[in-house]
Design a protein around this motif. Structure first.
Motif, short mmCIF file in Angstrom:
data_model
loop_
_atom_site.label_atom_id
_atom_site.label_comp_id
_atom_site.label_asym_id
_atom_site.label_seq_id
_atom_site.Cartn_x
_atom_site.Cartn_y
_atom_site.Cartn_z
N LEU A 1 0.79 -1.05 0.04
CA LEU A 1 0.24 -0.05 0.13
C LEU A 1 0.87 1.09 -0.10
N GLU A 2 1.86 1.26 0.52
CA GLU A 2 2.43 2.62 1.14
C GLU A 2 3.52 2.46 -0.53
N ARG A 3 3.53 1.46 -1.24
CA ARG A 3 4.86 1.63 -2.33
C ARG A 3 3.74 2.23 -3.28
N ASN A 4 2.39 1.45 -3.24
CA ASN A 4 1.43 2.69 -3.95
C ASN A 4 1.37 3.66 -3.80
N THR A 5 1.02 3.94 -3.12
CA THR A 5 0.24 5.50 -2.34
C THR A 5 2.45 6.77 -3.05
N ARG A 6 3.27 6.16 -3.06
CA ARG A 6 4.19 6.84 -3.22
C ARG A 6 4.99 6.63 -4.72
N GLY A 7 4.28 5.50 -5.38
CA GLY A 7 5.24 6.14 -6.13
C GLY A 7 4.70 4.89 -7.42
N HIS A 8 3.12 4.78 -7.54
CA HIS A 8 2.79 4.41 -8.41
C HIS A 8 2.16 5.13 -10.23
N TRP A 9 2.11 4.49 -10.88
CA TRP A 9 2.43 6.05 -12.49
C TRP A 9 0.88 6.37 -12.37
N ASN A 10 0.18 5.08 -12.21
CA ASN A 10 -1.40 4.91 -12.47
C ASN A 10 -2.61 5.90 -10.92
N PRO A 11 -2.84 7.29 -11.45
CA PRO A 11 -3.44 8.15 -10.40
C PRO A 11 -4.51 7.46 -10.20
N ALA A 12 -5.41 6.12 -10.97
CA ALA A 12 -7.10 5.32 -9.97
C ALA A 12 -6.11 4.90 -9.41
N VAL A 13 -5.34 4.11 -9.39
CA VAL A 13 -4.82 3.00 -8.36
C VAL A 13 -4.23 3.25 -7.70
#
Length: 544
Positions: A448-460
């Motif tokens: 969850l933290e990795r998605n919050t900080r660096g996932h390329w897709n804004p919806a995700v």
């Protein structure tokens, strides 16, 4: 007087009668008929007699008949059939393929014999590869088949054994055939994609459809006694029907699905055999060919069968789930039948919620690694299974399950990550997760933290923030503890990375100092051991 003398002299047998006397219960091929008697003729002998029964070798486009057809005359009811069929020849004295009178034009006492005659007329199988060939005969046969369908639908008396046998023989003659199987070759399979291939249409469908309709009406008719009909709709007959599920023509598979389901419902004695035969088709598909056109239709039938299973479930049914249904997730073409497969799996879990753990672990075993579209399907099926899962079963498998969900959350394919985050939109699943948050949150918090900080897709990123808020609202203390631990692990990871870079810099400096004198570079034990220890550290951290 002279005519009487000549009539007593023996006649030389014709070529057609010689060729047709080798087999029993086969069907004529048009090429042999035309070569013997012209394009519009059959042989001169009566079709019920021994000389008129064509051999299987003369049939080029429909394959062998059912085994019960070739041995029918050895039984008592077979002898009755032969004697009646000898009176029911469909061929006129001139040997021309002619239409028979309509059922409306004969008295009720003659309708049974006319029924047998019309069935005999339909034994002939025409060649549809040439649309201009035998047009008149094809139309006569089509009209005859339609009349037979109407007769079976409107008959008001029980079918006797002779009629049952003749119906199944005619059906076998027209339907049972061997399909070409070039796609089952392993080399072709590597390049084969079932989704991209155009659906094939059988040119003989104008006749096949009516024969299927006739068989369906015969099976569902209240005048068909299952106790008698099971002698003719027997195991070899059912196996031949199951073989036809590999047809390229979807229209044919739809008819087969309906007919087999009706047979399963009416002939209770055949039920275990039908289930076992379908199992064998699945085994061969999963472990050998990975090519079969009718898996979706067979699963539709099984979905209805599973829905009717009595509780508690038999061990046989549980083994079927473990050995056949769950491994069906393995083939590459699972998308062709996944909807039906998911329904069957969910039916098992709804019947017996204790199977949820078995099903979820089975899904994890066959979870795709590089196929993102398949992964999205698995997540959808997982949601349906979890919706029927109770707390005790959920707790047995939640650790490996959420390790996999954590990997899905960090997928670079936004649909996979998005579909995994949608699990929290389901109230039942969210409640299960919340109840077990002390175990689940530490597993998926880094993702969850990795998605919050660096996932390329804004919806995700947005969906991830919503999930983080669910956890923080449910238990702020555990959330803060996980956040602190994540930050500590991140700091340790950063420190290890710096030490690793420093170690490599020292090695490079030692190498550079020795390069001028061409001396061998000696690495001290302390430096090499530090390098080895630090190189293995990220793997341990990642697997946590």
């Amino acid at each position: 007087m002279i005519k009487q003398i000549f009539g007593k002299l023996p006649r030389k047998p014709s070529k057609s009668s010689h060729n047709d006397s080798n087999g029993d219960g086969g069907v004529h091929d048009n090429s042999s008929l035309n070569s013997a008697l012209g394009p519009n003729s059959l042989n001169n002998s009566k079709p019920g007699s021994a000389s008129s029964k064509p051999s299987n070798s003369s049939r080029s486009n429909n394959g062998p008949l059912n085994s019960h057809s070739s041995t029918s005359n050895k039984s008592n009811h077979g002898k009755k059939t032969a004697s009646l069929a000898s009176q029911a020849g469909p061929i006129s004295a001139s040997g021309v393929y002619e239409a028979l009178p309509s059922f409306r034009d004969v008295p009720s006492s003659e309708k049974q014999n006319l029924f047998l005659k019309k069935l005999s007329l339909c034994y002939v199988v025409f060649d549809f590869s040439d649309p201009s060939k035998n047009l008149r005969e094809k139309e006569i046969k089509r009209q005859t088949l339609l009349e037979l369908v109407d007769y079976i639908s409107s008959v008001s008396s029980k079918f006797n054994e002779v009629a049952m046998q003749e119906v199944t023989r005619m059906v076998a003659a027209n339907l049972f055939r061997t399909f070409p199987s070039p796609n089952h070759d392993s080399k072709i399979l590597e390049m084969y994609d079932m989704e991209d291939e155009e659906p094939a249409m059988d040119p003989a469908w104008p006749h096949l459809q009516i024969v299927y309709e006739l068989l369906l009406r015969f099976v569902v008719s209240p005048e068909t006694d299952a106790k008698l009909a099971k002698r003719y709709v027997d195991h070899p007959f059912v196996l031949k029907l199951l073989d036809l599920f590999d047809s390229d023509d979807q229209r044919e598979r739809e008819y087969l699905k309906t007919i087999l389901h009706r047979i399963y419902g009416k002939f209770m004695v055949h039920r275990p055999f039908i289930r076992k035969a379908i199992n064998n088709i699945f085994y061969r598909f999963i472990f050998e060919t990975e090519k079969h056109n009718g898996i979706a239709e067979l699963l539709e039938i099984l979905g209805s069968i599973i829905n009717g299973f009595a509780l508690p479930l038999k061990e046989e049914h549980k083994l079927f789930l473990v050995r056949a249904l769950i491994p069906l997730h393995k083939p590459k073409c699972v998308s062709m039948y996944h909807q039906q497969l998911s329904y069957c799996i969910t039916q098992f879990v709804e019947k017996d919620f204790k199977l949820a753990d078995t099903v979820i672990r089975g899904l994890l075993k066959y979870w795709p690694v590089t196929n993102s579209s398949k992964e999205v399907m698995f997540l959808g099926e997982l949601e349906e299974v979890l919706e029927a899962t109770q707390t005790a079963e959920f707790q047995r498998c939640m650790v490996p399950l959420f390790r996999q969900i954590g990997r899905c959350l960090n997928s670079l394919h936004f649909q996979v990550a998005e579909r995994a985050l949608f699990l929290w939109n389901n109230d039942h699943i969210r409640n299960l997760i919340t109840q077990n948050r002390t175990v689940i949150l530490p597993i998926i918090f880094p993702a969850l933290e990795r998605n919050t900080r660096g996932h390329w897709n804004p919806a995700v990123q947005s969906l991830t923030l919503n999930v983080r808020k669910i956890f923080s609202d449910a238990d702020q203390a555990i959330f803060d503890e996980c956040l602190t631990r994540y930050q500590e692990d991140e700091a340790k990871q950063k420190e290890l990375q710096e030490k690793r870079e420093l170690t490599w810099k020292r090695l490079e400096d030692v190498a550079a100092s020795k390069v001028v004198s061409n001396e061998a570079v000696m690495v001290s034990k302390s430096i090499s051991s530090i390098a080895i220890d630090k190189s293995t550290a990220p793997k341990a951290t990642a697997s946590r």
